[in-house]
Design an enzyme around this catalytic site. Structure first.
Site, mmCIF file in Angstrom:
data_model
loop_
_atom_site.group_PDB
_atom_site.id
_atom_site.type_symbol
_atom_site.label_atom_id
_atom_site.label_comp_id
_atom_site.label_asym_id
_atom_site.label_seq_id
_atom_site.Cartn_x
_atom_site.Cartn_y
_atom_site.Cartn_z
ATOM 1 N N ASP A 1 0.847 -1.204 0.000
ATOM 2 C CA ASP A 1 0.000 0.000 0.000
ATOM 3 C C ASP A 1 0.880 1.251 0.000
ATOM 4 O OD1 ASP A 1 0.898 -0.206 2.592
ATOM 5 O OD2 ASP A 1 -1.088 -0.025 3.524
ATOM 6 N N ASP B 1 -1.091 -6.045 -0.222
ATOM 7 C CA ASP B 1 -1.524 -5.410 1.023
ATOM 8 C C ASP B 1 -3.027 -5.189 1.036
ATOM 9 O OD1 ASP B 1 0.489 -4.962 2.911
ATOM 10 O OD2 ASP B 1 1.230 -3.173 1.878
ATOM 11 N N GLU C 1 8.951 -4.170 10.604
ATOM 12 C CA GLU C 1 9.413 -2.891 10.051
ATOM 13 C C GLU C 1 9.974 -1.999 11.153
ATOM 14 O OE1 GLU C 1 6.670 -0.995 7.361
ATOM 15 O OE2 GLU C 1 7.859 0.843 7.261
#
Ligand code: KIV
Length: 271
Positions: A51, A90, A189
């Site tokens: 995304d 995503d 992340e």
């Protein structure tokens, strides 16, 4: 011979074999046919239709505005190009949070209308019910913990996550919950490398890091960042393999100059 050299098609099973054998997994984003074709030919293992398209393709500040229809358009373009890589898409913001039935119907639309192989969603305990429901339809799910950009307005900034003990403990718990719920892989992340290494050795599923150090089972970067197409985004973890921004700009300037000087087209470039 290494697993990734033997396979004609990367599957979720291939990725778990790679983890077992200690072979690192290479993942990149792509959002369109032309780039997907190049990176698939280069033998990338996983293509994420992220995304992050909201930022790099559409120019929004965050990933929040991109819609399910937008993601389906990008993913279908990517799938048409890919012969080898596993394609993961995503689930965009607002299409799965807080409602597992909606999560399932969004995932079914992605799988039916794009031909992709798996979906990815952000979050831990709060999305476990959605993960289980999506999996009940036979759709593989990748989790995403640490910095989860869809929650940017809750975090307030894009700084490193889980530096404090409490948040690190919660992240480890969430990783195990997602593994138990049936996720085939996890993205971590922007978290400390030590924590990412601990998570990687505590779960059996492959862990792919971005800004999470070298101890994860694989790495992912945003294609436009690593090619140097985007310029404004320069976090410490980003290695740029090219400066396509200036190469493309230089080529366009040369073209403009050739048109203006009437050097283009020449005698051989016309009928
Ligand atoms: O959307 C995206 O590109 C991602 C990667 C940063 C993992 O989620």
């Amino acid at each position: 011979m290494s697993v990734h050299k033997q396979v004609k098609r990367v599957t979720t099973h291939v990725l778990s074999e790679m983890k077992i054998r200690g072979e690192k997994i290479a993942m990149l984003t792509a959002y369109d046919y032309s780039f997907a074709r190049i990176i698939d030919e280069a033998e990338i293992d996983v293509i994420l239709v992220g995304d992050s398209a909201s930022n790099v393709m559409a120019g929004y500040d965050t990933t929040l505005p991109i819609t399910l229809d937008n993601m389906i358009y990008h993913a279908a373009s990517v799938v048409r190009a890919v012969k080898r890589a596993l394609v993961v898409v995503d689930l965009p913001f607002g299409t799965y949070q807080g409602n597992s039935k909606e999560a399932l119907s969004s995932s079914i639309r992605i799988m039916k209308e794009t031909g992709a192989h798996a979906v990815k969603l952000e979050g831990g305990s709060q999305v476990v019910e959605s993960v289980e429901r999506i999996l009940s339809a036979g759709i593989p799910v990748m989790g995403h913990l640490g910095l989860t950009p869809q929650a940017i307005h809750k975090f307030g900034t894009y700084v490193v996550r889980a530096k404090e003990e409490e948040e690190a403990r919660k992240l480890m718990e969430d990783a195990k919950l997602l593994e138990d719920a049936g996720c085939f892989a996890l993205v971590l992340e922007k978290i400390p490398a030590l924590l990412a290494g601990e998570v990687t050795s505590s779960v059996r599923i492959p862990v792919i890091g971005i800004g999470a150090g070298g101890k994860t089972d694989g790495q992912v970067l945003v294609l436009h960042d690593m090619l140097g197409i985007t310029q404004e985004f320069s976090p410490r973890f980003l290695r740029r393999y090219h400066n396509l921004h200036s190469e493309i700009k230089g080529a366009v300037q040369a073209y403009i100059s050739d048109v203006r000087s009437q050097d283009f087209p020449n005698d051989r470039e016309q009928y």
